[in-house]
Scaffold this motif. Structure first.
Motif, PDB file in Angstrom:
ATOM      1  N   GLU A  93       0.674  -1.437   0.111  1.00 57.82           N
ATOM      2  CA  GLU A  93      -0.148  -0.063  -0.129  1.00 57.82           C
ATOM      3  C   GLU A  93       0.790   1.315   0.041  1.00 57.82           C
ATOM      4  OE1 GLU A  93      -2.354  -0.721   3.255  1.00 57.82           O
ATOM      5  OE2 GLU A  93      -3.789  -2.024   2.481  1.00 57.82           O
ATOM      6  N   ALA A 113       2.048   1.653  -3.687  1.00 66.75           N
ATOM      7  CA  ALA A 113       1.153   1.878  -4.697  1.00 66.75           C
ATOM      8  C   ALA A 113       1.150   3.131  -5.442  1.00 66.75           C
ATOM      9  CB  ALA A 113      -0.241   1.771  -4.129  1.00 66.75           C
ATOM     10  N   PRO A 114       1.453   4.607  -4.456  1.00 62.79           N
ATOM     11  CA  PRO A 114       1.795   5.753  -5.212  1.00 62.79           C
ATOM     12  C   PRO A 114       2.756   6.136  -5.870  1.00 62.79           C
ATOM     13  CG  PRO A 114       1.473   6.004  -2.945  1.00 62.79           C
ATOM     14  CD  PRO A 114       1.438   4.618  -3.234  1.00 62.79           C
ATOM     15  N   GLN A 143       6.232   6.235  -8.116  1.00 63.16           N
ATOM     16  CA  GLN A 143       6.708   5.831  -9.414  1.00 63.16           C
ATOM     17  C   GLN A 143       8.162   5.206 -10.018  1.00 63.16           C
ATOM     18  OE1 GLN A 143       4.256   6.752 -11.628  1.00 63.16           O
ATOM     19  NE2 GLN A 143       3.169   7.299 -10.081  1.00 63.16           N
ATOM     20  N   SER A 201       2.762  -3.801 -11.838  1.00 61.31           N
ATOM     21  CA  SER A 201       2.331  -2.832 -11.316  1.00 61.31           C
ATOM     22  C   SER A 201       2.858  -1.392 -12.096  1.00 61.31           C
ATOM     23  CB  SER A 201       3.037  -2.788  -9.860  1.00 61.31           C
ATOM     24  OG  SER A 201       4.297  -2.168  -9.931  1.00 61.31           O
ATOM     25  N   ILE A 228       5.384   0.139 -11.924  1.00 59.49           N
ATOM     26  CA  ILE A 228       6.282   1.151 -11.267  1.00 59.49           C
ATOM     27  C   ILE A 228       7.701   0.677 -11.883  1.00 59.49           C
ATOM     28  CG2 ILE A 228       7.384   1.628  -9.095  1.00 59.49           C
ATOM     29  CD1 ILE A 228       4.672   0.504  -7.839  1.00 59.49           C
ATOM     30  N   ARG A 266      -2.525  -0.870  -7.146  1.00 56.54           N
ATOM     31  CA  ARG A 266      -2.829   0.150  -8.338  1.00 56.54           C
ATOM     32  C   ARG A 266      -3.684  -0.086  -9.303  1.00 56.54           C
ATOM     33  NH1 ARG A 266       2.154   3.428  -8.891  1.00 56.54           N
ATOM     34  NH2 ARG A 266       1.780   3.142 -11.381  1.00 56.54           N
ATOM     35  N   THR A 322      -3.873  -2.547 -11.556  1.00 54.64           N
ATOM     36  CA  THR A 322      -3.542  -2.961 -12.905  1.00 54.64           C
ATOM     37  C   THR A 322      -4.091  -4.499 -13.308  1.00 54.64           C
ATOM     38  OG1 THR A 322      -1.571  -3.888 -11.911  1.00 54.64           O
ATOM     39  CG2 THR A 322      -1.644  -1.744 -12.746  1.00 54.64           C
TER      40      THR A 322
END
Length: 610
Positions: free
Chosen positions: A461, A464-465, A467, A492, A494, A593, A595
């Motif tokens: 978690e 998730a935000p 990059q 994901s 990322i 995320r 996906t």
């Protein structure tokens, strides 16, 4: 990559085609279509997107037929459009589906345009349809027209063809891409993967390089590359329908992560049964082959390449033999200094990876006859082309991101390292017993690692935000860092990089800040103190650490340092155990995320094109 299914029967085959395409979804695709012979017409339905969208269109049009072909396409030539989707039709008479790439399609396209053919797509496949139609128009029957056409194609292909001129048969052909024929009672099938037809039959014939097959309801005839009639062996597939179903899991990736204790136990069953590392584990002639080995060359792609990188540490440390590891797509295109006394090891989950297959052919052309395949799919192309084989018994792997295939490959490679050591006279009975015991305990250790999932969900978690992420490892755990980064970016999206932790100060440290999470593989081994120093370098730059450690590692969580501990350090097989938490981190980050976990964008499961 891409999928083919075809059927000829005394019943409506449209449900068979659609069910087959659904079972091929895991291979990766961006459009789907079917073409059937309905009376005197070729009827076709194609859609971009998922098979379910094409299925709805087929139902709306009320399509039914006793013969047809279907395809899931992963775009190569031409964009993701309905016009580029398969099947492709020539003059409303003949339909073709195709996996692979035709390298001389431009030349053939110009030739066919000059002969009066018009093209509706940007694909290389439409060339095949028109070329076959051209020879049919000159008087050849469908079988002969296909055989004449494929002689003019350069590249890799698996094709299936139907024609309204001859509504009682399917024609299939292959070079470089897998294709099989399924045998039923009063009905027969073709497919690129046995999972597509397992609901209808388990009896299959694997077509060999250059084969053409004529398939009717009553019989199957196979012709070799010289168009001579040949007999190919019939195999009974052991793929189970249960292995192709989700059961209680949300995704196949989650299911396959949790199947790893059983997959590893099945893969080491022969070793445990022998209670020894014996060369016969790799084939009846393995003793004479492996005793003469002076080094090991591993060739693989993607996740299998990372398994090979891990094996290099084991092979050199345990057997004392030099080992090199190379990406197949690089190996096959460079001038290699061959040493015929090397063992060439190819690793492929599917056994059909084109770059790996071509690299094996290249190695053999250089005089390498000591070849070993590590593979999860019996009777696939790479094992058939290898002198020795070790089958990982992971079962069907549907999720695009490899999990249980990777850990079972590691187990197979560890078995190879210890077996080579024994043949080199470098393995004492005491050490052999220790390695057997480590393997015996491994499924339980993997289960303990799976029990860390609730803690890893909390980490996911936080990821998730983000990059970007950085993964660090040292020694034999550096390839596990590479694999962790690959899994995270695969599903994901990322962006993730992996480095040997000792390289941090030679460049990657410039990326570290409070927004860049840093994942560290830190088992309690001889390099732990070095890894701790690297972690301090990250903290000094404001980086946030996420550390996978062992229960007896002498450090704990603190501000900016999050630690999850495996229950115990398992020694030489620690990389297998530490692969589990990085898989779980990627899976749950992707969930957070939103996906598509099992079918990530732009990727395919079985990569049968360059």
């Amino acid at each position: 990559m891409c999928g083919i299914v075809g059927a000829i029967a005394g019943r409506d085959v449209v449900p068979v085609l659609i069910e087959g395409l659904k079972r091929l979804e895991y291979r990766g695709y961006d459009s789907a279509g079917i073409a059937v012979l309905d009376g005197q017409d070729v009827r076709r339905v194609r859609r971009t997107g998922r098979v379910s969208e094409m299925e709805a269109a087929a139902q709306a049009e009320g399509i039914s037929a006793v013969i047809g072909i279907g395809h899931t396409r992963w775009a190569t030539h031409g964009g993701v459009t309905e016009a580029n989707a398969h099947p492709h039709i020539s003059y409303g008479e003949l339909a073709v589906v195709h996996n692979g790439i035709i390298e001389n399609h431009d030349e053939q396209r110009e030739r066919l345009k000059a002969a009066g053919y018009t093209f509706e797509s940007q694909t290389d496949t439409e060339v095949i349809a028109h070329l076959i139609h051209h020879y049919q128009s000159q008087g050849a029957d469908l079988l002969m027209a296909v055989q004449q056409a494929v002689r003019e194609l350069i590249g890799a292909y698996a094709i299936a063809v139907v024609s309204k001129r001859e509504p009682g048969r399917l024609i299939a052909a292959r070079v470089g891409c897998p294709l099989l024929v399924g045998l039923g009672e009063g009905e027969n099938f073709i497919a690129s993967d046995v999972s597509a037809i397992i609901q209808a039959t388990r009896k299959v014939i694997f077509l060999e390089e250059g084969d053409t097959a004529e398939v009717t309801r009553e019989q199957v005839r196979v012709f070799d590359a010289h168009n001579g009639l040949v007999q190919r062996d019939i195999h009974v597939s052991d793929v189970s329908l249960a292995s192709l179903e989700l059961g209680p899991y949300r995704h196949f990736m989650q299911k396959e992560i949790h199947e790893q204790p059983r997959a590893i136990a099945d893969t080491i069953e022969a070793v445990m049964g022998a209670n020894a590392f014996v060369p016969e584990l790799f084939g009846a002639s393995a003793g004479e082959v492996l005793r003469e080995v002076e080094g090991v060359q591993i060739i693989a792609c993607g996740t299998s390449y990372y398994a090979g990188l891990t094996a290099r540490y084991w092979i050199e440390a345990i057997s004392g033999l030099p080992c090199s590891v190379e990406i197949a797509s690089e190996y096959r295109y460079r001038k290699v200094v061959a040493n015929p006394k090397q063992l060439v090891v190819t690793i492929s989950q599917s056994g059909e990876t084109l770059d790996t297959m071509e690299a094996l052919k290249y190695a053999k052309s250089l005089g390498h006859d000591k070849t070993l395949s590590i593979c999860n799919v019996p009777e696939s192309a790479i094992p058939r082309a290898s002198r020795l084989v070790y089958y990982t018994r992971a079962g069907a792997e549907i999720g695009v991101a490899s999990t249980k295939a990777f850990t079972t490959q590691l187990v197979a490679l560890f078995t190879l390292a210890v077996t080579l050591a024994k043949l080199q006279g470098r393995l004492s009975p005491e050490h052999e017993a220790e390695h057997l015991d480590a393997l015996r305990r491994l499924p339980g250790s993997v289960q303990h690692a799976l029990n860390l999932e609730p803690q890893i969900i909390g980490w996911a978690e936080r990821f998730a935000p983000k990059q970007h992420a950085l993964f660090l490892g040292r020694g034999v755990h550096y390839p596990i860092a590479l694999e962790g980064a690959l899994k995270l970016k695969e599903i994901s999206y990322i962006h993730a990089e992996a480095y040997p932790a000792g390289e941090l100060k030679h460049g990657p440290l410039a990326l570290v800040d409070s927004a860049m999470p840093v994942v560290v593989i830190a088992p309690n081994d001889s390099l732990l103190e070095k890894v701790k120093s690297n972690m301090q370098e990250v903290r000094a730059r404001g980086g946030e650490l996420f550390v996978f450690a062992d229960d007896d590692s002498q450090f704990g969580s603190s501000d900016g340092v999050h630690v999850i501990r495996a229950p115990r350090h398992v020694g030489v097989l620690s990389p297998v155990v530490h692969a589990i938490p990085v898989q779980l981190l990627a899976y749950h980050a992707a969930l957070a995320r939103g996906t598509d976990v099992d079918k990530p964008r732009n990727l395919a499961k079985s990569v049968t094109v360059e």
